[in-house]
Design a protein around this motif. Structure first.
Motif, PDB file in Angstrom:
ATOM      1  N   ILE A  94      11.604  11.040  26.767  1.00 23.67           N
ATOM      2  CA  ILE A  94      11.696  10.763  25.333  1.00 23.67           C
ATOM      3  C   ILE A  94      10.450  11.233  24.577  1.00 23.67           C
ATOM      4  CG2 ILE A  94      10.772   8.408  25.444  1.00 23.67           C
ATOM      5  CD1 ILE A  94      13.797   9.462  23.345  1.00 23.67           C
ATOM      6  N   GLU A  95       9.326  11.371  25.278  1.00 24.65           N
ATOM      7  CA  GLU A  95       8.079  11.774  24.617  1.00 24.65           C
ATOM      8  C   GLU A  95       7.968  13.292  24.459  1.00 24.65           C
ATOM      9  OE1 GLU A  95       7.227  11.486  29.029  1.00 24.65           O
ATOM     10  OE2 GLU A  95       8.306  10.267  27.580  1.00 24.65           O
ATOM     11  N   THR A  96       9.063  14.001  24.674  1.00 22.63           N
ATOM     12  CA  THR A  96       9.105  15.446  24.488  1.00 22.63           C
ATOM     13  C   THR A  96      10.166  15.790  23.447  1.00 22.63           C
ATOM     14  OG1 THR A  96      10.703  15.665  26.293  1.00 22.63           O
ATOM     15  CG2 THR A  96       8.373  15.907  26.870  1.00 22.63           C
ATOM     16  N   GLY A  97      10.100  17.026  22.933  1.00 18.25           N
ATOM     17  CA  GLY A  97      11.086  17.461  21.958  1.00 18.25           C
ATOM     18  C   GLY A  97      12.396  17.855  22.616  1.00 18.25           C
ATOM     19  N   LEU A  98      13.446  17.884  21.809  1.00 19.52           N
ATOM     20  CA  LEU A  98      14.764  18.241  22.316  1.00 19.52           C
ATOM     21  C   LEU A  98      15.431  19.237  21.373  1.00 19.52           C
ATOM     22  CD1 LEU A  98      17.200  17.886  24.213  1.00 19.52           C
ATOM     23  CD2 LEU A  98      17.841  15.866  22.838  1.00 19.52           C
ATOM     24  N   ILE A  99      15.909  20.326  21.960  1.00 18.22           N
ATOM     25  CA  ILE A  99      16.636  21.358  21.239  1.00 18.22           C
ATOM     26  C   ILE A  99      17.992  21.512  21.910  1.00 18.22           C
ATOM     27  CG2 ILE A  99      16.712  23.816  20.649  1.00 18.22           C
ATOM     28  CD1 ILE A  99      13.621  23.784  20.709  1.00 18.22           C
ATOM     29  N   ILE A 100      19.050  21.506  21.104  1.00 20.13           N
ATOM     30  CA  ILE A 100      20.392  21.801  21.600  1.00 20.13           C
ATOM     31  C   ILE A 100      20.648  23.266  21.261  1.00 20.13           C
ATOM     32  CG2 ILE A 100      22.848  21.275  21.461  1.00 20.13           C
ATOM     33  CD1 ILE A 100      21.186  19.018  22.707  1.00 20.13           C
ATOM     34  N   ALA A 101      21.062  24.033  22.276  1.00 18.78           N
ATOM     35  CA  ALA A 101      21.188  25.481  22.077  1.00 18.78           C
ATOM     36  C   ALA A 101      22.424  26.027  22.763  1.00 18.78           C
ATOM     37  CB  ALA A 101      19.939  26.182  22.625  1.00 18.78           C
ATOM     38  N   ASP A 102      22.775  27.219  22.344  1.00 20.90           N
ATOM     39  CA  ASP A 102      23.755  28.040  23.058  1.00 20.90           C
ATOM     40  C   ASP A 102      23.228  29.474  22.966  1.00 20.90           C
ATOM     41  OD1 ASP A 102      24.497  29.090  20.521  1.00 20.90           O
ATOM     42  OD2 ASP A 102      26.270  27.819  20.393  1.00 20.90           O
ATOM     43  N   GLY A 103      24.018  30.435  23.328  1.00 23.38           N
ATOM     44  CA  GLY A 103      23.551  31.810  23.340  1.00 23.38           C
ATOM     45  C   GLY A 103      23.339  32.439  21.985  1.00 23.38           C
ATOM     46  N   TYR A 104      23.707  31.715  20.920  1.00 24.23           N
ATOM     47  CA  TYR A 104      23.662  32.302  19.582  1.00 24.23           C
ATOM     48  C   TYR A 104      22.692  31.636  18.628  1.00 24.23           C
ATOM     49  CZ  TYR A 104      27.718  34.547  21.479  1.00 24.23           C
ATOM     50  OH  TYR A 104      28.538  35.271  22.294  1.00 24.23           O
ATOM     51  N   ASP A 105      22.412  30.365  18.835  1.00 22.86           N
ATOM     52  CA  ASP A 105      21.530  29.638  17.927  1.00 22.86           C
ATOM     53  C   ASP A 105      21.095  28.342  18.607  1.00 22.86           C
ATOM     54  OD1 ASP A 105      20.046  29.104  15.646  1.00 22.86           O
ATOM     55  OD2 ASP A 105      21.774  28.798  14.328  1.00 22.86           O
ATOM     56  N   ALA A 106      20.364  27.559  17.864  1.00 25.73           N
ATOM     57  CA  ALA A 106      19.870  26.279  18.385  1.00 25.73           C
ATOM     58  C   ALA A 106      19.588  25.348  17.223  1.00 25.73           C
ATOM     59  CB  ALA A 106      18.607  26.507  19.208  1.00 25.73           C
ATOM     60  N   GLU A 107      19.368  24.090  17.562  1.00 22.03           N
ATOM     61  CA  GLU A 107      18.984  23.099  16.561  1.00 22.03           C
ATOM     62  C   GLU A 107      17.976  22.148  17.197  1.00 22.03           C
ATOM     63  OE1 GLU A 107      20.903  19.451  13.956  1.00 22.03           O
ATOM     64  OE2 GLU A 107      22.246  20.942  14.840  1.00 22.03           O
ATOM     65  N   ILE A 108      16.907  21.887  16.471  1.00 23.96           N
ATOM     66  CA  ILE A 108      15.932  20.906  16.939  1.00 23.96           C
ATOM     67  C   ILE A 108      16.493  19.524  16.617  1.00 23.96           C
ATOM     68  CG2 ILE A 108      13.593  19.991  16.692  1.00 23.96           C
ATOM     69  CD1 ILE A 108      12.728  22.877  15.947  1.00 23.96           C
ATOM     70  N   VAL A 109      16.780  18.761  17.668  1.00 18.72           N
ATOM     71  CA  VAL A 109      17.366  17.434  17.521  1.00 18.72           C
ATOM     72  C   VAL A 109      16.278  16.366  17.482  1.00 18.72           C
ATOM     73  CG1 VAL A 109      18.977  15.783  18.553  1.00 18.72           C
ATOM     74  CG2 VAL A 109      19.424  18.229  18.723  1.00 18.72           C
ATOM     75  N   ARG A 110      15.220  16.580  18.267  1.00 19.25           N
ATOM     76  CA  ARG A 110      14.097  15.650  18.295  1.00 19.25           C
ATOM     77  C   ARG A 110      12.814  16.475  18.286  1.00 19.25           C
ATOM     78  NH1 ARG A 110      15.017  12.659  23.021  1.00 19.25           N
ATOM     79  NH2 ARG A 110      13.782  14.095  24.243  1.00 19.25           N
ATOM     80  N   MET A 111      12.022  16.305  17.238  1.00 17.14           N
ATOM     81  CA  MET A 111      10.756  17.030  17.141  1.00 17.14           C
ATOM     82  C   MET A 111       9.786  16.489  18.183  1.00 17.14           C
ATOM     83  SD  MET A 111       8.915  19.393  15.857  1.00 17.14           S
ATOM     84  CE  MET A 111       9.814  19.950  14.439  1.00 17.14           C
ATOM     85  N   ALA A 112       9.129  17.403  18.864  1.00 16.08           N
ATOM     86  CA  ALA A 112       8.132  17.013  19.854  1.00 16.08           C
ATOM     87  C   ALA A 112       6.884  16.491  19.148  1.00 16.08           C
ATOM     88  CB  ALA A 112       7.760  18.224  20.712  1.00 16.08           C
ATOM     89  N   PRO A 113       6.237  15.502  19.742  1.00 13.27           N
ATOM     90  CA  PRO A 113       4.973  15.050  19.151  1.00 13.27           C
ATOM     91  C   PRO A 113       3.932  16.159  19.246  1.00 13.27           C
ATOM     92  CG  PRO A 113       5.354  13.986  21.278  1.00 13.27           C
ATOM     93  CD  PRO A 113       6.579  14.783  20.959  1.00 13.27           C
ATOM     94  N   GLU A 114       3.039  16.178  18.271  1.00 11.09           N
ATOM     95  CA  GLU A 114       1.997  17.210  18.256  1.00 11.09           C
ATOM     96  C   GLU A 114       0.774  16.723  19.024  1.00 11.09           C
ATOM     97  OE1 GLU A 114       0.526  20.245  14.959  1.00 11.09           O
ATOM     98  OE2 GLU A 114      -0.055  18.177  14.508  1.00 11.09           O
ATOM     99  N   ASP A 115       0.271  17.585  19.889  1.00 14.65           N
ATOM    100  CA  ASP A 115      -0.972  17.351  20.616  1.00 14.65           C
ATOM    101  C   ASP A 115      -1.728  18.670  20.547  1.00 14.65           C
ATOM    102  OD1 ASP A 115      -2.987  16.340  22.165  1.00 14.65           O
ATOM    103  OD2 ASP A 115      -1.855  16.411  24.046  1.00 14.65           O
ATOM    104  N   LYS A 116      -2.574  18.799  19.541  1.00 14.76           N
ATOM    105  CA  LYS A 116      -3.210  20.085  19.240  1.00 14.76           C
ATOM    106  C   LYS A 116      -4.089  20.588  20.378  1.00 14.76           C
ATOM    107  CE  LYS A 116      -3.172  20.370  14.298  1.00 14.76           C
ATOM    108  NZ  LYS A 116      -2.762  21.713  14.018  1.00 14.76           N
TER     109      LYS A 116
END
Length: 151
Positions: A94-116
């Motif tokens: 859960i502490e990582t970002g999540l992207i749902i994708a296929d071969g044509y596009d994607a969507e960021i479902v959960r933004m990953a926390p920033e750790d510069k």
């Protein structure tokens, strides 16, 4: 058979992720080596200099066999998993970002926390990213020259 007939599911996910990130101003490289022993599926350099890593997982087995992902956290500002709609996303930390994708596009479902990243590591990574991208482009434009350069 067509040229894309042997494309692996993870490569299709990476293609969709790269298309999506590129549409938001990111430069992307697939199968990038930030450090010895590590190879990330997608590294993205954002318009403000941010560095994201996206690991593409096509199945539960693919995810469970990945023992190195935590080592990637030291090489990015944000870390994401990219999976398709059928993937059991509850397996992903859960502490990582999540992207749902296929071969044509994607969507960021959960933004990953920033750790510069530290500025020295960022500078090194940006230079390595640029060199890698330039070499890949050169190899596409002049494959014979690149073969002789590495001989």
């Amino acid at each position: 058979m067509g040229r894309g007939a042997d494309v692996q599911p993870g490569h299709l996910l990476a293609r969709g992720v790269c298309r999506h990130l590129a549409s938001h101003g990111f430069a992307v490289i697939e199968e990038f080596v930030p450090d010895r022993g590590l190879r990330v599926d997608v590294m993205a350099l954002g318009p403000k200099g941010e560095i994201w890593i996206v690991e593409c997982k096509s199945s539960r087995v693919d995810f469970q066999s990945d023992q190195k992902w935590e080592g990637y956290l030291d090489w990015c500002d944000r870390y994401f998993w990219a999976v398709d709609l059928e993937f059991p996303s509850e397996l992903l930390p859960i502490e990582t970002g999540l992207i749902i994708a296929d071969g044509y596009d994607a969507e960021i479902v959960r933004m990953a926390p920033e750790d510069k990243l530290a500025s020295a590591r960022r500078s090194t990574l940006v230079r390595k990213f640029a060199m890698h991208a330039a070499r890949r482009l050169h190899a596409l434009r002049d494959p014979e020259a690149m073969l002789s350069a590495w001989a």
